[in-house]
Design an enzyme around this catalytic site. Sequence first.
Site, short mmCIF file in Angstrom:
data_model
loop_
_atom_site.label_atom_id
_atom_site.label_comp_id
_atom_site.label_asym_id
_atom_site.label_seq_id
_atom_site.Cartn_x
_atom_site.Cartn_y
_atom_site.Cartn_z
N LYS A 153 20.89 -18.87 6.29
CA LYS A 153 19.51 -18.85 5.81
C LYS A 153 19.14 -17.46 5.35
O LYS A 153 19.50 -16.46 5.98
CB LYS A 153 18.59 -19.33 6.94
CG LYS A 153 17.14 -19.54 6.57
CD LYS A 153 16.41 -20.15 7.75
CE LYS A 153 14.91 -20.26 7.54
NZ LYS A 153 14.21 -20.82 8.71
N SER B 253 11.00 -24.14 7.82
CA SER B 253 11.37 -23.22 6.76
C SER B 253 12.84 -23.24 6.39
O SER B 253 13.24 -22.57 5.45
CB SER B 253 10.96 -21.80 7.15
OG SER B 253 11.64 -21.38 8.30
N SER C 14 11.14 -24.86 12.53
CA SER C 14 11.79 -24.64 11.24
C SER C 14 13.23 -25.12 11.11
O SER C 14 13.77 -25.13 10.01
CB SER C 14 11.73 -23.15 10.88
OG SER C 14 10.42 -22.79 10.53
#
Length: 468
Positions: free
Chosen positions: A80, A155, A179
């Site tokens: 990420k 996210s 997330s």
Amino acid sequence: MKHVHAFGDDALGDSDALDVAQRISSGQVSAAEVLDAALARLDRVEPTLSAIAFDDRERARARTGDDFHGAFAGVPSAIKNNTAFSGVPTRNGSAATPAASASADEAFTGEFLGAGFNVIGATATPAFGLTATTEFADRAPTRNPWDTDFSSGGSSGGAAALVASGVLPIAHGNDGGGSIRIPAAACGLVGLKPSRGRTAPAAMAGKLPIDLVSNGVLTRSVRDSAAFLADVESRRDTGGLPPIGHVEGPGSRRLRVALVNAPITGRLLDAPTNSALNDTVELLESLGHRVETVPLPVERSYIDDFADYWAMMAFGIDRFGPKTVGKGFDRSQLDPFTQALSGRFFRRMYRLPFVIRRLNKGTAAFRGLCDQFDVVLSPTLAHATPQIGYLSPTGDFDEIFDKLIDYVSFTPANNVSGTPAVTLPLASTPDGLPVGVHFSADIGDERTLLELSYELEAARPFARIQDA
């Protein structure tokens, strides 16, 4: 529905990450062949999904001749883009961040790479991971492979889109308010948030009064999630957490399950979510588990306190970006949502000492459920994933913020308390969008969650996008 996926008859097939690793180990396929398959798949779907923040394929190709080690040796994956990976700019989904490449890995990156992954790049995340949809003020949104009109969640939305669409069998995510679990629920994946301290803390959150963020992975199978934690555990001192071991199947113990079926906001669940929850209760009871409905152990003000604490992170980025984000931070390039969230904290910062005290008190109440129950069952989200634009970071802040609070009202308690939680793709809407169901346990008890997840996966196999 506008499905987008890249599953096909290549070196990856429809395998999960462990199967890919086993076929590499046995010589059936090579690390180079599975990488080529992943990159070809990426090129097929990326123009539509917009899930990659930084394409690092050339370095991944160069690594295919390396001697990989770990449970996932040679398996293509991605990290990420809020986590430092040497040679890749850590842009955090924001034009305000410097474009210079990271000079070193952060602690979790080493744990991730130690599992044997060949990282093809960095996945899209909304600005600083502060919202539950991977949408932006200045670029295309990351779309849901199940229906590209809908959000992939956030996210870790880029990671979820790549795993769900078949580009990768597994990808890194982190979770500070849901997330990992939110995008996993939106995209029909397994998303396990580990206990605080089970994996290395995120660099930006580890020094806060309450560290909300846990690093983990998004997967298509329970066994991949279990194997990842076992691999990390074999190389990490977890500071007194109970060992998980390598969980390879369901447990024999019948569990006491606390059902929380009312959002803390007082709003009603949407019909598909309510149906998914009721169906899961019936499934659990048919398997011999005991389910009892319980009231929320915390007050409505808990969600306001969490929101204030979450806004503090936006304030730290906005006002102290050169220190919290890095040299070259350009505050003028912050998106409207981050700016407005920072402003919310500025107006309410006098409440912070009381917020922290009440959140800690809420943690004690939440963990108190574990004295009576083995796991807590709830929806992952209060309603099915929304369409692109519903949570737009450029929309009216007050309206978007209220929608966000309603949507994610179940997940934050596990971040504050540090307890583990998992979302499983056990249901879908009438239109075929995935609906996640959420289980949590006391801190350190990932084993119970994994054993139950194995049992539910076997009893109700997860839907696959390639069959939809």
